[in-house]
Design an enzyme around this catalytic site. Structure first.
Site, short mmCIF file in Angstrom:
data_model
loop_
_atom_site.label_atom_id
_atom_site.label_comp_id
_atom_site.label_asym_id
_atom_site.label_seq_id
_atom_site.Cartn_x
_atom_site.Cartn_y
_atom_site.Cartn_z
N HIS A 159 0.79 -1.04 0.02
CA HIS A 159 -0.09 0.11 0.06
C HIS A 159 0.91 1.21 0.03
CE1 HIS A 159 -3.14 -3.02 0.56
NE2 HIS A 159 -3.94 -2.06 -0.11
N CYS A 165 -8.03 -4.25 -12.16
CA CYS A 165 -7.81 -2.95 -11.30
C CYS A 165 -6.54 -3.20 -10.30
CB CYS A 165 -8.98 -2.65 -10.46
SG CYS A 165 -9.40 -4.11 -9.11
C1 PEP Z 1 -5.67 -6.31 -5.80
O1 PEP Z 1 -5.36 -7.24 -4.84
O2 PEP Z 1 -5.02 -6.31 -7.09
C2 PEP Z 1 -6.44 -5.17 -5.56
C3 PEP Z 1 -6.55 -4.02 -6.48
O3 PEP Z 1 -7.07 -4.83 -4.29
P1 PEP Z 1 -6.09 -4.04 -2.99
O4 PEP Z 1 -4.81 -3.85 -3.71
O5 PEP Z 1 -6.88 -3.21 -2.54
O6 PEP Z 1 -5.85 -5.56 -2.14
#
Ligand code: PEP
Ligand code: MG
Length: 564
Positions: free
Chosen positions: A199, A495
């Site tokens: 993140h 995404c």
């Molecule tokens: C993913 O896992 O690719 C996603 C878009 O969700 P996050 O990054 O919020 O876990």
């Protein structure tokens, strides 16, 4: 201990370190590093009466210097960072805090001890008051740490406030540190830990700061030397010569020029439509994406990021107001909202997480609803209230089975909304056909799909090669899911961070995905690169990538087809 520039082989101009590209772009500047806190020995000897006046003056000079530096930083910063820094500067001049420290110094307490004791005392009061005041405790401690360092003549702890644009090198950064960075002053970021889908990297991308993570050997690079960070190739070049910088900048500027000229909507060079959407986490982010990028809508609204600091569940009306802000940023356009993905690296204070040995494999995302669906039900009520009759797309994270998808879809349809699910678990990719019987669309989360396919923690620097989005095994699952969507006549988007890599976005288009959703700063580069490739070349690149055995080969295979 960091070696000095004199005793490190890395001083050799042109030495190149390799990491994982996280945010595209080139930065060339002098390096800075976060400085450690200066520890305070609380049982220090009392200051002699004759020295107390000087001790007081020393403290005032330190507090004033810290306040001045924070104010200067606030003046140079932009957006939310300005407010945070201005509030911290005010804290360094707070009469109550200064008064408590002065009183203690007057009785012989050394200035640093007095500052820490007064801070403890105020922190206790702030915590007791709760709410916004409680949240200021971290800021107060940060100010105190800076004053203590100033008293000791040591560098300011934490991320320094550079006077000129600099490149920040660190082991890793907390998301809160990354969020507070000023992109005008921190022009590049390189960490020795963290993965491209952590993140921290996601937030750096939202700020548009070129970033490379998991860089081997970075811990030995000192502060104060010139480096080049190439967030497109993952290289960190020490003391690059002028010719190298020129070449890197020319290549990057060509992409930047194409990017700047791209106005959307998303399509390949021969007009095959691929929606290019933005990933957002709140109303401000959605409005910025709308104003600053040609994104056609929102492909992923990560709702859990609105509530990371909340101990209790926000009421339905409060949630609805937050969601409405995002929906209103794109009136009449596509918005895909994801229900709370609580757990693992994003625990929520109100989500009742049990202690788990393996939280990433535990009760996270939709799995929380199996235990108690009340939070999900109330969130869907809030989404429906905010949608006010619009047929918004709502998806669940961490779906593993068709039964989970069916149960979720029922709840979403009951509220007049359009149900979909994320494909982040290999089992879900392998069951895409069965899942598609229950939902209207799929959205592939390549960050978690890579983590679970490769059995490698997405936060681990050591395993960053395994979680590389170009891993052919991960891409095979993406291709399979896209094919299932095409056969069912239902849209499949991507995404995860894979979509933010312009060349990989072309490969995804070749697999047949109908949309890509990326952080706002990546929107235009992805759109422009898609617009430079024909659907046929995307398909050939996709086929070539599936025949490879590792990410390096996969990148080279795609580049040989796509690079003009
Ligand atoms: C993913 O896992 O690719 C996603 C878009 O969700 P996050 O990054 O919020 O876990
Ligand atoms: Mg995910």
């Amino acid at each position: 201990m960091n070696p000095s520039p004199q005793d490190t082989a890395l001083q050799a101009a042109g030495a190149t370190l390799h990491g994982t590209p996280a945010v595209p772009g080139i930065a060339v500047a002098s390096t800075i590093r976060p400085a450690p806190r200066v520890p305070v020995e609380m049982r220090s000897v009392a200051v002699a009466e004759s020295d107390r006046h000087a001790e007081l003056a020393h403290f005032h000079a330190a507090a004033t210097a810290v306040g001045r530096r924070l104010r200067e930083r606030a003046a140079r910063a932009s957006g939310a960072a300005t407010e945070v820094l201005a509030a911290n500067a005010a804290m360094a001049a707070d009469r109550g805090w200064l008064g408590a420290v002065e009183k203690a110094i007057a009785t012989g307490t050394p200035a640093a001890v007095a500052a820490v004791a007064a801070t403890d005392q105020f922190a206790e009061i702030f915590r007791g008051l709760g709410g916004l005041m409680a949240e200021r405790v971290t800021d107060l401690r940060d100010v105190c740490d800076r004053v203590v360092a100033e008293l000791a003549g040591a560098p300011e702890p934490g991320i320094p406030a550079p006077a000129q644009p600099s490149i920040l090198l660190a082991a890793d950064l907390a998301p809160a540190d990354t969020a507070g960075l000023d992109p005008n002053l921190i022009v590049g970021l390189a960490t020795s830990l963290g993965g491209p889908t952590s993140h921290t990297a996601i937030i750096a991308r939202q700020l548009g700061i070129p970033c490379v993570v998991a860089v081997d050997g970075l811990d030995e690079v000192p502060a104060g030397i010139d480096v080049l960070v190439d967030g497109t190739t993952g290289q960190v070049v020490i003391g690059p010569d002028a010719e190298y910088v020129d070449r890197a900048l020319t290549t990057y500027r060509a992409l930047a020029a194409r990017t700047a000229a791209w106005t959307g909507p998303g399509a390949t060079a021969d007009g095959h439509r691929i929606e290019v959407l933005a990933n957002v986490q709140d109303g401000a982010g959605a409005r910025a994406a709308r104003q600053q990028t040609p994104a056609e809508g929102v492909g992923l609204f990560r709702t859990e990021l609105c509530f990371l600091d909340r101990e209790s569940e926000p009421a339905v009306a409060e949630q609805a107001a937050l969601y409405r802000e995002v929906f209103d940023a794109y009136p009449g356009q596509k918005v895909v909202i994801r229900t709370l993905d609580a757990g693992s690296d994003k625990p929520l204070g109100f989500a009742d997480h049990a202690e788990e040995a393996n939280p990433a494999l535990g009760v996270r995302g939709i799995r929380l609803a199996a235990r108690d669906s009340a939070i999900l039900d109330r969130q869907l009520d809030a989404i429906a209230e905010a949608a006010a009759g619009r047929a918004l797309w709502v998806m669940a994270p961490m779906i593993s089975t068709a039964a989970e998808a069916k149960s979720f879809a029922g709840k979403v349809r009951e509220r007049g909304l359009v149900p979909g699910v994320m494909i982040e678990v290999p089992a879900a990719a392998l069951q895409a056909e069965q899942i598609l019987e229950h939902v209207e669309f799929l959205s592939i989360g390549t960050n978690d799909l890579a983590q679970y396919t490769m059995a490698a923690d997405r936060m681990s620097a050591e395993l960053a090669t395994l979680t590389d989005p170009w891993q052919p095994a991960v891409l095979a699952l993406v291709a399979r899911t896209a094919a299932a969507g095409r056969a069912a006549g239902k849209p499949v988007g991507v995404c995860g961070e894979a979509a933010a890599d312009p060349q990989l976005a072309c490969v995804l288009a070749g697999f047949g995905v109908s949309s890509v959703s990326v952080a706002a700063p990546a929107v235009a580069a992805v759109g422009a690169t898609l617009a430079s490739a024909t659907l046929d070349s995307c398909r050939r690149a996709a086929a070539a990538v599936l025949a490879t055995a590792d990410p390096g080969e996969a990148r080279a295979a795609a580049a040989s087809v796509l690079t003009p």
